[in-house]
Scaffold this motif. Structure first.
Motif, PDB file in Angstrom:
ATOM      1  N   ARG A 111       0.773  -1.406  -0.103  1.00 37.39           N
ATOM      2  CA  ARG A 111       0.063  -0.159  -0.123  1.00 37.39           C
ATOM      3  C   ARG A 111       1.037   1.137   0.026  1.00 37.39           C
ATOM      4  NH1 ARG A 111      -3.700   0.540   5.314  1.00 37.39           N
ATOM      5  NH2 ARG A 111      -1.775   1.362   6.169  1.00 37.39           N
ATOM      6  N   GLU A 112       0.648   2.053  -0.754  1.00 35.86           N
ATOM      7  CA  GLU A 112       1.301   3.538  -0.946  1.00 35.86           C
ATOM      8  C   GLU A 112       1.273   4.227   0.465  1.00 35.86           C
ATOM      9  OE1 GLU A 112       3.710   5.708  -2.031  1.00 35.86           O
ATOM     10  OE2 GLU A 112       2.762   5.478  -3.877  1.00 35.86           O
ATOM     11  N   GLU A 113       2.090   4.437   1.202  1.00 38.24           N
ATOM     12  CA  GLU A 113       2.200   5.082   2.632  1.00 38.24           C
ATOM     13  C   GLU A 113       2.830   6.518   2.416  1.00 38.24           C
ATOM     14  OE1 GLU A 113       0.715   3.558   4.888  1.00 38.24           O
ATOM     15  OE2 GLU A 113       0.824   1.568   4.822  1.00 38.24           O
ATOM     16  N   ASP A 114       2.668   7.405   3.280  1.00 32.82           N
ATOM     17  CA  ASP A 114       2.936   8.667   3.407  1.00 32.82           C
ATOM     18  C   ASP A 114       4.583   8.867   3.622  1.00 32.82           C
ATOM     19  OD1 ASP A 114       2.531  11.858   3.567  1.00 32.82           O
ATOM     20  OD2 ASP A 114       3.392  11.210   5.347  1.00 32.82           O
ATOM     21  N   ALA A 115       5.460   9.507   2.664  1.00 28.39           N
ATOM     22  CA  ALA A 115       6.789   9.324   3.094  1.00 28.39           C
ATOM     23  C   ALA A 115       7.244   9.954   4.567  1.00 28.39           C
ATOM     24  CB  ALA A 115       7.449   9.965   1.934  1.00 28.39           C
ATOM     25  N   HIS A 116       6.546  11.107   4.672  1.00 30.29           N
ATOM     26  CA  HIS A 116       6.880  11.680   5.996  1.00 30.29           C
ATOM     27  C   HIS A 116       6.668  10.913   7.070  1.00 30.29           C
ATOM     28  CE1 HIS A 116       6.017  15.078   9.121  1.00 30.29           C
ATOM     29  NE2 HIS A 116       7.307  14.758   9.015  1.00 30.29           N
ATOM     30  N   ASP A 117       5.414  10.300   7.125  1.00 33.75           N
ATOM     31  CA  ASP A 117       5.069   9.267   7.990  1.00 33.75           C
ATOM     32  C   ASP A 117       6.091   8.276   8.264  1.00 33.75           C
ATOM     33  OD1 ASP A 117       3.555   7.812  10.246  1.00 33.75           O
ATOM     34  OD2 ASP A 117       2.237   6.970   8.907  1.00 33.75           O
ATOM     35  N   PHE A 118       6.709   7.863   7.194  1.00 36.11           N
ATOM     36  CA  PHE A 118       7.394   6.520   7.335  1.00 36.11           C
ATOM     37  C   PHE A 118       8.887   7.012   7.663  1.00 36.11           C
ATOM     38  CE2 PHE A 118      10.794   4.072   5.108  1.00 36.11           C
ATOM     39  CZ  PHE A 118      10.627   3.010   5.677  1.00 36.11           C
ATOM     40  N   LEU A 119       9.231   8.481   7.282  1.00 34.62           N
ATOM     41  CA  LEU A 119      10.515   8.858   8.098  1.00 34.62           C
ATOM     42  C   LEU A 119      10.316   9.052   9.287  1.00 34.62           C
ATOM     43  CD1 LEU A 119      13.248  10.326   7.561  1.00 34.62           C
ATOM     44  CD2 LEU A 119      11.773  12.670   7.225  1.00 34.62           C
ATOM     45  N   CYS A 120       9.441   9.668   9.914  1.00 39.55           N
ATOM     46  CA  CYS A 120       9.107   9.756  11.349  1.00 39.55           C
ATOM     47  C   CYS A 120       9.070   8.516  12.100  1.00 39.55           C
ATOM     48  CB  CYS A 120       7.836  10.464  11.523  1.00 39.55           C
ATOM     49  SG  CYS A 120       7.581  12.345  11.021  1.00 39.55           S
ATOM     50  N   CYS A 121       8.365   7.670  11.697  1.00 40.84           N
ATOM     51  CA  CYS A 121       8.558   5.924  12.304  1.00 40.84           C
ATOM     52  C   CYS A 121       9.840   5.526  12.292  1.00 40.84           C
ATOM     53  CB  CYS A 121       7.658   5.207  11.457  1.00 40.84           C
ATOM     54  SG  CYS A 121       5.939   5.780  12.035  1.00 40.84           S
ATOM     55  N   THR A 122      10.589   5.780  11.166  1.00 43.90           N
ATOM     56  CA  THR A 122      11.828   4.891  10.977  1.00 43.90           C
ATOM     57  C   THR A 122      12.852   5.633  11.972  1.00 43.90           C
ATOM     58  OG1 THR A 122      11.489   4.579   8.737  1.00 43.90           O
ATOM     59  CG2 THR A 122      13.881   4.548   9.384  1.00 43.90           C
ATOM     60  N   VAL A 123      12.988   6.753  12.035  1.00 44.68           N
ATOM     61  CA  VAL A 123      13.806   7.793  12.756  1.00 44.68           C
ATOM     62  C   VAL A 123      13.500   7.499  14.437  1.00 44.68           C
ATOM     63  CG1 VAL A 123      14.596  10.189  13.600  1.00 44.68           C
ATOM     64  CG2 VAL A 123      14.301   9.569  11.152  1.00 44.68           C
ATOM     65  N   ASN A 124      12.164   7.417  14.368  1.00 43.89           N
ATOM     66  CA  ASN A 124      11.638   7.206  16.102  1.00 43.89           C
ATOM     67  C   ASN A 124      12.065   5.850  16.402  1.00 43.89           C
ATOM     68  OD1 ASN A 124      10.594   9.454  16.913  1.00 43.89           O
ATOM     69  ND2 ASN A 124       8.481   9.152  15.774  1.00 43.89           N
ATOM     70  N   ALA A 125      12.071   4.656  15.566  1.00 41.01           N
ATOM     71  CA  ALA A 125      12.447   3.610  15.786  1.00 41.01           C
ATOM     72  C   ALA A 125      14.188   3.388  15.923  1.00 41.01           C
ATOM     73  CB  ALA A 125      12.049   2.800  14.653  1.00 41.01           C
TER      74      ALA A 125
END
Length: 328
Positions: A111-125
């Motif tokens: 599913r196409e996700e929002d790039a900003h959301d993915f960036l935030c989640c990745t950096v938070n992880a």
């Protein structure tokens, strides 16, 4: 100033190197495995973040890591080393794909996700991985991980009571700065809007502890502690409809953050652009993500899934940017 000092330093700041330790041309492209352009574009921007890449290329994290389960830093270390040391033109970002649902429970592969959301989640992880068992530390100490020292800063919210002139400051950690662009045609104009005082009155009154009642006041955000890497999200998508603001928002190669700081006087605080993440399309529910990144050889490349092509800085500066990455 105004903030409690950290009780513990989790990563020595002097070990963070802002300039590339290894110089080479761009690494591999990333194969799209089905609506993963957002994923690929974000990973490429992180891969070409010099202080993060330097640390991950050293493999220092995995050598000392004791986490038994999911560790985003170990995963990013594997990914960055694979991309930058690859002998092939494109690779499948398998190490990160395998943990996609751990990065964000709401993400669904395909599913196409929002790039900003993915960036935030990745950096938070990555931040959680660095904290490990230290997640109960005070906020100041939590900000001493390598991830927070690279991407993180602090905002100051200053509220001034119109009645008694009392000043109330609070501080909030951030890993990126989302900017409203509805009324702005440039990054600097959006930053000006961000630090413009907001009036609190009517239903939005401020409870003044000195006056002991609801009063009219002004509230102003400023950057109190500047990050080493400034990540800006130009808010192009409507939260409710998903519709997109497609207008041109100009952004410079070099940015002075000083005017937007709590301490606005002083030497310029200069940042240099090193990555631009672009969304093409009319809404957040579709379209395509790609990016422009500056490799360690100082040259700019357009990275569009498996394609990695040399481009000039002028092209990188003329995009419908969604995310901007600046380094000090």
């Amino acid at each position: 100033e105004g903030m409690a000092p950290p009780q513990r330093i989790l990563f020595p700041p002097e070990k963070i190197c802002m300039v590339w330790q290894q110089r080479q041309s761009a690494g591999a492209g990333l194969l799209n495995v089905g609506n993963t352009c957002f994923f690929n574009a974000v990973l490429q921007c992180l891969t070409y973040t010099p202080p993060l890449a330097n640390y991950l290329l050293s493999r220092e994290h995995s050598q000392a890591c004791h986490q038994q389960d999911f560790c985003m830093m170990c995963i990013m270390e594997t990914h960055v080393n694979k991309v930058l040391h690859s002998s092939v033109s494109a690779v499948v970002p398998l190490s990160v794909l395998k943990v996609f649902r751990f990065i964000g429970e709401h993400f669904q592969l395909g599913r196409e996700e929002d790039a900003h959301d993915f960036l935030c989640c990745t950096v938070n992880a990555m931040q959680r991985a660095c904290l490990g068992a230290s997640s109960d530390l005070d906020i100041s100490s939590q900000s001493t991980t390598i991830v927070h020292q690279i991407f993180g800063g602090f905002l100051r919210s200053r509220v001034v009571c119109f009645s008694c002139k009392a000043v109330s400051d609070s501080y909030e950690a951030f890993l990126d700065v989302p900017l409203d662009i509805k009324a702005a045609s440039s990054l600097t104009a959006a930053l000006e809007d961000f630090v413009t005082p907001e009036q609190l009155d009517g239903e939005n009154c401020f409870k003044c502890s000195k006056c002991e009642k609801n009063v009219a006041a002004s509230k102003r955000f400023t950057v109190h502690c500047a990050p080493k890497v400034l990540t800006v999200c130009l808010k192009r998508f409507d939260c409710f409809s998903g519709g997109k603001i497609s207008k041109v928002v100009e952004y410079p190669e070099y940015l002075d953050l000083r005017p937007y700081m709590s301490q606005a006087d002083g030497e310029p605080l200069l940042y240099s652009l090193y990555a631009v993440l672009v969304h093409s399309g009319v809404s957040c529910h579709g379209g395509h993500y790609f990016c422009y990144t500056k490799a360690s050889n100082g040259l700019w490349y357009r990275m569009d899934d498996e394609s990695v092509e040399l481009r000039c800085i002028d092209t990188a500066l003329r995009q419908q940017a969604y995310l901007l990455f600046y380094a000090r």
